[in-house]
Every structure is written in structure tokens, then in C-alpha cells.
Scaffold this active site. Structure first.
Site, PDB file in Angstrom:
ATOM      1  N   ASN A   1       5.300   8.545   9.511  1.00  0.00           N
ATOM      2  CA  ASN A   1       4.574   9.561   9.099  1.00  0.00           C
ATOM      3  C   ASN A   1       4.821  11.115   9.053  1.00  0.00           C
ATOM      4  O   ASN A   1       4.163  12.056   8.703  1.00  0.00           O
ATOM      5  CB  ASN A   1       3.098   9.484   9.567  1.00  0.00           C
ATOM      6  CG  ASN A   1       2.432   7.966   9.590  1.00  0.00           C
ATOM      7  OD1 ASN A   1       2.137   7.739   8.416  1.00  0.00           O
ATOM      8  ND2 ASN A   1       2.688   7.159  10.528  1.00  0.00           N
TER       9      ASN A   1
ATOM     10  N   ASP B   1       5.245   2.525   3.812  1.00  0.00           N
ATOM     11  CA  ASP B   1       5.795   3.567   4.779  1.00  0.00           C
ATOM     12  C   ASP B   1       6.595   2.944   6.121  1.00  0.00           C
ATOM     13  O   ASP B   1       6.639   3.422   6.951  1.00  0.00           O
ATOM     14  CB  ASP B   1       5.079   4.663   5.025  1.00  0.00           C
ATOM     15  CG  ASP B   1       3.628   4.041   5.772  1.00  0.00           C
ATOM     16  OD1 ASP B   1       3.661   2.854   6.042  1.00  0.00           O
ATOM     17  OD2 ASP B   1       2.748   4.856   6.337  1.00  0.00           O
TER      18      ASP B   1
ATOM     19  N   THR C   1      -7.706   1.618   4.193  1.00  0.00           N
ATOM     20  CA  THR C   1      -6.755   0.374   3.891  1.00  0.00           C
ATOM     21  C   THR C   1      -7.766  -0.583   3.095  1.00  0.00           C
ATOM     22  O   THR C   1      -7.001  -1.290   2.168  1.00  0.00           O
ATOM     23  CB  THR C   1      -6.262  -0.113   5.006  1.00  0.00           C
ATOM     24  OG1 THR C   1      -6.940  -0.411   5.960  1.00  0.00           O
ATOM     25  CG2 THR C   1      -5.172   0.886   5.555  1.00  0.00           C
TER      26      THR C   1
ATOM     27  N   TYR D   1      44.409  20.914 -10.532  1.00  0.00           N
ATOM     28  CA  TYR D   1      43.338  20.583 -11.205  1.00  0.00           C
ATOM     29  C   TYR D   1      43.488  19.977 -12.389  1.00  0.00           C
ATOM     30  O   TYR D   1      44.286  20.222 -13.208  1.00  0.00           O
ATOM     31  CB  TYR D   1      42.523  21.937 -11.289  1.00  0.00           C
ATOM     32  CG  TYR D   1      41.276  21.686 -12.349  1.00  0.00           C
ATOM     33  CD1 TYR D   1      40.073  20.825 -11.619  1.00  0.00           C
ATOM     34  CD2 TYR D   1      41.076  21.904 -13.633  1.00  0.00           C
ATOM     35  CE1 TYR D   1      39.109  20.530 -12.404  1.00  0.00           C
ATOM     36  CE2 TYR D   1      40.142  21.408 -14.391  1.00  0.00           C
ATOM     37  CZ  TYR D   1      38.969  20.720 -13.731  1.00  0.00           C
ATOM     38  OH  TYR D   1      37.901  20.443 -14.628  1.00  0.00           O
TER      39      TYR D   1
ATOM     40  N   LEU E   1       0.942  -1.192  -0.126  1.00  0.00           N
ATOM     41  CA  LEU E   1       0.037  -0.112   0.005  1.00  0.00           C
ATOM     42  C   LEU E   1       0.759   1.282  -0.086  1.00  0.00           C
ATOM     43  O   LEU E   1       1.690   1.540   0.871  1.00  0.00           O
ATOM     44  CB  LEU E   1      -0.833  -0.070   1.190  1.00  0.00           C
ATOM     45  CG  LEU E   1      -1.623  -1.273   1.430  1.00  0.00           C
ATOM     46  CD1 LEU E   1      -2.483  -1.212   2.640  1.00  0.00           C
ATOM     47  CD2 LEU E   1      -2.437  -1.604   0.229  1.00  0.00           C
ATOM     48  N   ALA E   2       0.873   2.011  -0.950  1.00  0.00           N
ATOM     49  CA  ALA E   2       1.890   3.312  -1.211  1.00  0.00           C
ATOM     50  C   ALA E   2       1.089   4.448  -1.665  1.00  0.00           C
ATOM     51  O   ALA E   2       1.586   5.346  -2.614  1.00  0.00           O
ATOM     52  CB  ALA E   2       2.663   2.677  -2.204  1.00  0.00           C
TER      53      ALA E   2
ATOM     54  N   ASN F   1      -1.560  -4.091  16.455  1.00  0.00           N
ATOM     55  CA  ASN F   1      -1.564  -4.293  15.080  1.00  0.00           C
ATOM     56  C   ASN F   1      -0.869  -3.423  14.316  1.00  0.00           C
ATOM     57  O   ASN F   1      -0.658  -2.354  14.490  1.00  0.00           O
ATOM     58  CB  ASN F   1      -3.198  -4.177  14.563  1.00  0.00           C
ATOM     59  CG  ASN F   1      -3.512  -4.421  13.102  1.00  0.00           C
ATOM     60  OD1 ASN F   1      -2.802  -5.478  12.737  1.00  0.00           O
ATOM     61  ND2 ASN F   1      -4.156  -3.666  12.468  1.00  0.00           N
TER      62      ASN F   1
ATOM     63  N   HIS G   1      49.384  18.177  -4.611  1.00  0.00           N
ATOM     64  CA  HIS G   1      48.768  19.150  -4.059  1.00  0.00           C
ATOM     65  C   HIS G   1      48.474  20.339  -4.956  1.00  0.00           C
ATOM     66  O   HIS G   1      49.367  20.401  -5.976  1.00  0.00           O
ATOM     67  CB  HIS G   1      49.959  19.624  -2.636  1.00  0.00           C
ATOM     68  CG  HIS G   1      51.255  19.590  -2.982  1.00  0.00           C
ATOM     69  ND1 HIS G   1      51.987  19.430  -2.153  1.00  0.00           N
ATOM     70  CD2 HIS G   1      51.804  19.768  -3.923  1.00  0.00           C
ATOM     71  CE1 HIS G   1      53.391  19.278  -2.386  1.00  0.00           C
ATOM     72  NE2 HIS G   1      53.453  19.701  -3.815  1.00  0.00           N
TER      73      HIS G   1
ATOM     74  N   LYS H   1      38.517  15.730 -12.452  1.00  0.00           N
ATOM     75  CA  LYS H   1      37.302  15.249 -12.902  1.00  0.00           C
ATOM     76  C   LYS H   1      37.123  14.743 -14.361  1.00  0.00           C
ATOM     77  O   LYS H   1      37.859  14.980 -15.110  1.00  0.00           O
ATOM     78  CB  LYS H   1      36.471  16.844 -13.277  1.00  0.00           C
ATOM     79  CG  LYS H   1      35.083  16.684 -13.504  1.00  0.00           C
ATOM     80  CD  LYS H   1      34.778  16.466 -15.119  1.00  0.00           C
ATOM     81  CE  LYS H   1      35.359  18.145 -15.938  1.00  0.00           C
ATOM     82  NZ  LYS H   1      34.969  18.080 -16.989  1.00  0.00           N
TER      83      LYS H   1
END
Length: 457
Positions: free
Chosen positions: A227, A103, A79, A365, A8-9, A170, A362, A350
Site C-alpha cells: 500500500n 496488490d 471488497t 563507436y 481485485l485491482a 485474515n 577500446h 548500436k
């Protein structure tokens, strides 16, 4: 025996105060709904149906690789109504269906397996998951007969004095015989103060028909629903303890496990040591005998054995065995660093390949570059990879020595066995075996300060 599951979503999650559906909020790096789906699958349940409503497209996007089906609950009318919306999924099926809530991310695959085994071996028409708590205020109570068989579920507001003393609650998670469930849903009504269809009423309908209802009791943390942001944080704490405990059992040392943050899908080899403040995220794999010093973040990366990382960030990259990274290095996506390399302080790399035994010690780049093995980068080297319109590539061969404060203007190639003098700005290819010098000639103007009246006497 055929087994399937409904999750259940469709809940709105108003208390989360979020534009996103509640079930796609993450606990330890994974959406709550995907925690539930993955544990259902680990329990060998193949057919899974999600009942979705508000934000359905977002839920579908986050679960698109989970091989599930969907049922729509346009209006949230309880539900029981949610399960009615999934009747098409159950049509023509015979066997057992489990119902979970999207959840409640802390339910384990072991408990799910136990639920099915208990239900099927006991030949129950319905089996629910319950828990015992010290303070059951607000929860529906599980009322049992003297024999221990479940008699009914009573909501807190409807409990009499004796029922209020019951501390078995429950969870909202069940197993049903599919045929019995479908027949019971036909008799379900919304004759209550909320005007909703409650799945708990199905239990009473089944009992009145003379069928058996059972229950398994699990620790409260497994059924804890989320919740609000407060409960999300509480679930994160429980999940993090589980994750760290698993790694410690498997041979990983945590200097302080309460201040180490590891996502659920991370893999870590034995004899690795992790210091406080480390964050390891996504589908990261860290191999054996690594040391991760404080305040390092690693995400969706592969770290080879014997790697040392100190105060650094590594994103979507691969670091070869025996390499050291940091302190204060930034390894950006699509970087591949070879074995026994040295990536030092204040280095940013990168989308580049760095060869074995290369040292970038050190203040450097490197972007969009291929760097060979056994190279040495002096302090202040910059690969100038952007021409104002697009990124350009730099290629550096093996055994290249790059002097301090060198600018490599991409696209450019530096061949094997080369030297670049400090302070050079390289714009042309450097041939193998060459020394490249690209800087202005030094001029000394003698007596200049005296002529300008700047010489202090």
C-alpha cells in the site's frame, strides 16, 4: 471441477503517492498484478477476471497480453462491492472461484493450488487464506470453533479481550462455491461505519446458512499487501531473496546475493558466477559458465555460454559464447555479437552485427554496421553513421584491419582482407586485398619554432 479466479485491482493506492494505479507498480521487474495473474495461471486456472476502476486503461495496457477479462468498479465501495461488480463474469458458472488481491504479489502458485485442493476436497462453501503473526494489531482475526472450523472474522476494532489475543489474521483472499457466493452477495449490505460492502461479511452470511467455512494458513510474506513505497520495497526484498535462492539451487554462484538484483523472468545457466552490484532485468537469458563482474547491467538480452562481462551495460542484444565484454562497454539495442569476440573498454555498439573472433578492444563507436569475422579495430575508430538527417549503414567484411583513429563515413563498404591505415577518413569502398590510406600528407617545417621565437634555449 471448474475453477476460475477474480483479482481485485480497482484500488486507488493513495499512499503510493503516484499517478499510476497501485497494481502496475513493479516488483522485481514485473507489475504486481501480473505476478498474481501469472501465479494463478501456473496453478492451472484459465479463466481470470480483473476488477478494475481508477486508471483502468493503464491496467488494461499492462495486462493486455495476459488473456484476462475485465469488470468495472466505477465507485470503490468495498471488497464485497468489487465482487458484486464481477457478477456478470460468474453468471451461469458452476464450480469454484478464488478471489485474490492485485496488490499482494508474493502469493505463490503452490499456495493457490493448495487453496483449491483444500477447498474442493473438503467440500467447503468458502475457504480463506490466513496467517499467524506475532503482532496482529490492525488485522481482522480468524476466530475458530473448538473443532478448528472457522467461525467468523472479526475486525480489530470490534474484537473483545479474548479475540484480541488471537494471532491468526485474515488475508483478504478466498475460495468460494460460485453458487453460494452469488446467493450470499444478494444478502450483503453496507450497514457499517464506512458505508461499504465487505467481503468478510460474506463469510458470516455463509456460516449462518449452515455451510462449512475452512482456512489454510500460509507464511505472512505470501499475503503481504503493498500500500506504500515502503511496503513495495519490502516486497521487493522478499521477492529478490526467492529469485536468488532459486538460481543458487540451480547451480548459480552469487558472491553476495543481497546486493545482486535479478528480475523474476530472468533465466541463468549453471556454473555462472555473479559478483555484487549486478542488475539483470527483463526477459534476459544467461547461459552456462558465464562470469558477470560487479556493476554490470543486462536487460532483455541473450548471453551465450562462457561469456565474461565486466562493468558494462548490455541492452536488448545477443552476445555469442566465449565473448568478453568490458570493462565499461555499452552494448545498445539490436546488437548481435558473435562467438569468441572481444569488446573492450569504452566501446559503444548500436544496432550492429559483429562477427566471430572480431576484436574491438577500446575507445570505439560502431553504429548501424555489419562487421565480419576476425576483424580488428584499432583504438579510436568511429563509424560515422549519421548524416544529419538519417542513419546510414556501414558494411565491413571478414579479416579487415581498421587502424587507430579511423573514421568510416557511412554509407561505406570495406571488403574482405583489407587494411586501413591509422588516421584515415574512409568515404569510398575499399576493395578486397587493398590498403586504404586517406589522410593528409605530413609536412615538416624545419626551424619554424626558432623563426617564431618559440624555441626554448
Amino acid at each position: 471441477m471448474y475453477n476460475c479466479a477474480i483479482i481485485l485491482a480497482a484500488g486507488k493506492g493513495k499512499r503510493m503517492k503516484s499517478s499510476m494505479p497501485k497494481v502496475v507498480h513493479k516488483v522485481c521487474g514485473k507489475e504486481m498484478i501480473n505476478h498474481v495473474i501469472d501465479n494463478v495461471r501456473k496453478a492451472n486456472i484459465k479463466d481470470v477476471n480483473l476488477v478494475i476502476g481508477k486508471g483502468s486503461e493503464t491496467v488494461k495496457e499492462h495486462t493486455k497480453d495476459r488473456n484476462v477479462t475485465y469488470s468495472m468498479q466505477e465507485e470503490q465501495l468495498g471488497t464485497g462491492h468489487a465482487v458484486i461488480c464481477a457478477e456478470e463474469f460468474l453468471k451461469d458458472k458452476k464450480g469454484t472461484v478464488a478471489i485474490f488481491t492485485g496488490d499482494a504479489p508474493l502469493i505463490t502458485n503452490e499456495t493457490i493450488q493448495e487453496l483449491f485442493e483444500f477447498h474442493n476436497s473438503g467440500k467447503y462453501a468458502a475457504t480463506l487464506i490466513s496467517s499467524t503473526v506475532q503482532d496482529p494489531t490492525g488485522y481482522g482475526r480468524i476466530i475458530r470453533e473448538a473443532s478448528g472450523v472457522v467461525k467468523k472474522i472479526v475486525e480489530h476494532k470490534d474484537c473483545n479481550e479474548e479475540e484480541l489475543k488471537v494471532n491468526e489474521i485474515n488475508s483478504g483472499m478466498y475460495c468460494f462455491d460460485i453458487e453460494v457466493l452469488l446467493n450470499s452477495l444478494e444478502n450483503l449490505n453496507n450497514d457499517n461505519s464506512q458505508g461499504e460492502y465487505y467481503l468478510t461479511d460474506v463469510i458470516e452470511i455463509i456460516k449462518k446458512s449452515g455451510e462449512k467455512v475452512g482456512a489454510i494458513v500460509v507464511p505472512y510474506e505470501e499475503i503481504m499487501g503493498v500500500n506504500s513505497r515502503v511496503q513495495l520495497s519490502e516486497a521487493e526484498i522478499v521477492m529478490r531473496k526467492r529469485i536468488n535462492h532459486k538460481h543458487m539451487v540451480n547451480g548459480v554462484t552469487f558472491i553476495d546475493c543481497e546486493s545482486t538484483y535479478i528480475d523474476v523472468d530472468v533465466e541463468i545457466g549453471n556454473d555462472t558466477i555473479i559478483y555484487p552490484g549486478c542488475v539483470i532485468q527483463g526477459n534476459t537469458t544467461i547461459k552456462e559458465e558465464c562470469t558477470l563482474y560487479s556493476n554490470s547491467r543486462i536487460c532483455n538480452s541473450v548471453i551465450g555460454s562462457g561469456v565474461i562481462v565486466e562493468n558494462s551495460v548490455i541492452l536488448e542484444s545477443h552476445v555469442g559464447e566465449g565473448t568478453t565484454v568490458g570493462p565499461f562497454a555499452y552494448i545498445r539495442p539490436e546488437t548481435k555479437i558473435g562467438k569468441s569476440a572481444r569488446i573492450g573498454d569504452f566501446v559503444e555498439i548500436k544496432k550492429s552485427t559483429i562477427g566471430d573472433n572480431t576484436k574491438v578492444s577500446h575507445l570505439t563507436y560502431i553504429g548501424d554496421a555489419e562487421v565480419g569475422s576476425k576483424c580488428n579495430f584499432g583504438c579510436g575508430t568511429v563509424v560515422v553513421n549519421y548524416d544529419g538527417q538519417k542513419k546510414q549503414k556501414t558494411i565491413i567484411g571478414n579479416n579487415a584491419f581498421i587502424g587507430c583513429n579511423t573514421n568510416l563515413i557511412s554509407p561505406v563498404k570495406v571488403n574482405d582482407n583489407t587494411y586501413i591505415a591509422a588516421g584515415s577518413t574512409i568515404t569510398k569502398e575499399v576493395p578486397e586485398g587493398s590498403l586504404a590510406i586517406a589522410r593528409s600528407k605530413q609536412i615538416n617545417k624545419e626551424g619554424w619554432l626558432d623563426k617564431k621565437g618559440l624555441l626554448k634555449k
